[in-house]
Design a protein around this motif. Structure first.
Motif, PDB file in Angstrom:
ATOM      1  N   ASN A 139      17.435   8.706-119.787  1.00  0.00           N
ATOM      2  CA  ASN A 139      16.839   7.514-119.175  1.00  0.00           C
ATOM      3  C   ASN A 139      16.812   6.338-120.148  1.00  0.00           C
ATOM      4  O   ASN A 139      17.060   5.197-119.766  1.00  0.00           O
ATOM      5  N   LEU A 140      16.522   6.624-121.416  1.00  0.00           N
ATOM      6  CA  LEU A 140      16.517   5.562-122.424  1.00  0.00           C
ATOM      7  C   LEU A 140      17.919   4.981-122.586  1.00  0.00           C
ATOM      8  O   LEU A 140      18.079   3.752-122.655  1.00  0.00           O
ATOM      9  N   ALA A 141      18.931   5.834-122.634  1.00  0.00           N
ATOM     10  CA  ALA A 141      20.310   5.356-122.768  1.00  0.00           C
ATOM     11  C   ALA A 141      20.691   4.479-121.571  1.00  0.00           C
ATOM     12  O   ALA A 141      21.388   3.461-121.729  1.00  0.00           O
ATOM     13  N   THR A 142      20.234   4.838-120.396  1.00  0.00           N
ATOM     14  CA  THR A 142      20.524   4.036-119.197  1.00  0.00           C
ATOM     15  C   THR A 142      19.897   2.657-119.310  1.00  0.00           C
ATOM     16  O   THR A 142      20.532   1.639-118.986  1.00  0.00           O
ATOM     17  N   GLU A 143      18.653   2.601-119.779  1.00  0.00           N
ATOM     18  CA  GLU A 143      17.977   1.308-119.930  1.00  0.00           C
ATOM     19  C   GLU A 143      18.643   0.445-120.997  1.00  0.00           C
ATOM     20  O   GLU A 143      18.777  -0.779-120.826  1.00  0.00           O
TER      21      GLU A 143
END
Length: 260
Positions: A139-143
């Motif tokens: 999720n962090l990589a997506t953001e």
């Protein structure tokens, strides 16, 4: 779910639930922004991130399952405030400028979400929940990826012209916007050309000054002589030295004539 937070585990679960609410709020906000956006490429970017956000919601729900806890829906006042601010700004912004306002709000939201996931990752690792941390990392990589795309588009329209023609805008207004952007680009190009001319003039003046300085320090009477090591050296003549040498030469010539 939590009236009071008494353990690190409760804090983590509460923040995880707040992240779930954050993503749901963001999904709703992305839909509103997509409807308001003017540029097709911005609409496409918002639509793509909306799909990513749906996947992020699923990831957080999986985190609760891995922890063996019920899905929590803790409040997230920050994203609600960001959404409210975006709506308020759009209402008072001219239709031709809304894309810039949308991108500003989207970028602020992305940075907030990145901070939320970074905090969750710290606590997930601290409690030894490696599988949960692995999910949160996605999720962090997506953001981070979404934030980079939003920032790149914001920079692009800021440098090429924020305004965009809209439906119902008169031909004169459209022409005025286009002329304004063209004029801005033309002024920038002219300024760059002027800087280049001034730089070339400065280099020419510096070269001339350097040449003049060399002429002053190396008189025309300089003659090369061989040194002890065979290297060519320069001997400087001034007027007095030249006259002395001429006199010596004439003296030698007279002496030779007398001997003859």
């Amino acid at each position: 779910m939590f009236e009071r937070l008494n353990t690190p585990e409760e804090i983590f679960s509460y923040k995880l639930g707040a992240a779930l609410t954050m993503e749901k709020d963001t999904l709703a906000m992305l839909g509103d922004l997509q409807d308001s956006a003017r540029r097709p490429e911005l609409k496409q970017l918002l639509a793509e991130h909306a799909e990513e956000t749906r996947q992020q919601i699923t990831v957080i729900e999986q985190c609760f399952a891995l922890l063996g806890e019920e899905v929590d829906d803790s409040p997230c006042p920050v994203t609600k405030a960001l959404a409210a601010e975006a709506k308020a700004n759009l209402k008072k912004t001219d239709d031709s400028l809304v894309d810039a306002v949308i991108l500003a709000g989207a970028l602020e939201t992305e940075y907030h979400e990145q901070a939320v996931y970074e905090t969750l990752l710290i606590h997930a690792r601290a409690r030894g929940a490696a599988p949960v941390a692995a999910l949160l990392e996605t999720n962090l990589a997506t953001e981070q990826s979404a934030g980079s795309k939003v920032k790149a588009m914001a920079e692009r329209i800021a440098t090429t012209g924020i305004a965009v023609p809209v439906e119902g805008m008169s031909g004169g207004v459209k022409a005025g916007i286009a002329a304004g952007v063209a004029a801005t680009v033309g002024v920038a190009a002219a300024a760059a050309a002027k800087v280049g001319e001034r730089r070339a003039e400065g280099e020419a003046v510096a070269a001339a000054a350097d040449s003049l300085e060399r002429e002053r320090t190396v008189p025309t009477g300089t003659a090369p002589v061989a040194g002890d090591a065979g290297a060519v050296q320069a001997e400087e003549f001034n007027d007095d030295a030249l006259e002395e040498r001429i006199a010596e030469s004439e003296s030698r010539t007279r002496a030779q004539s007398d001997r003859q």
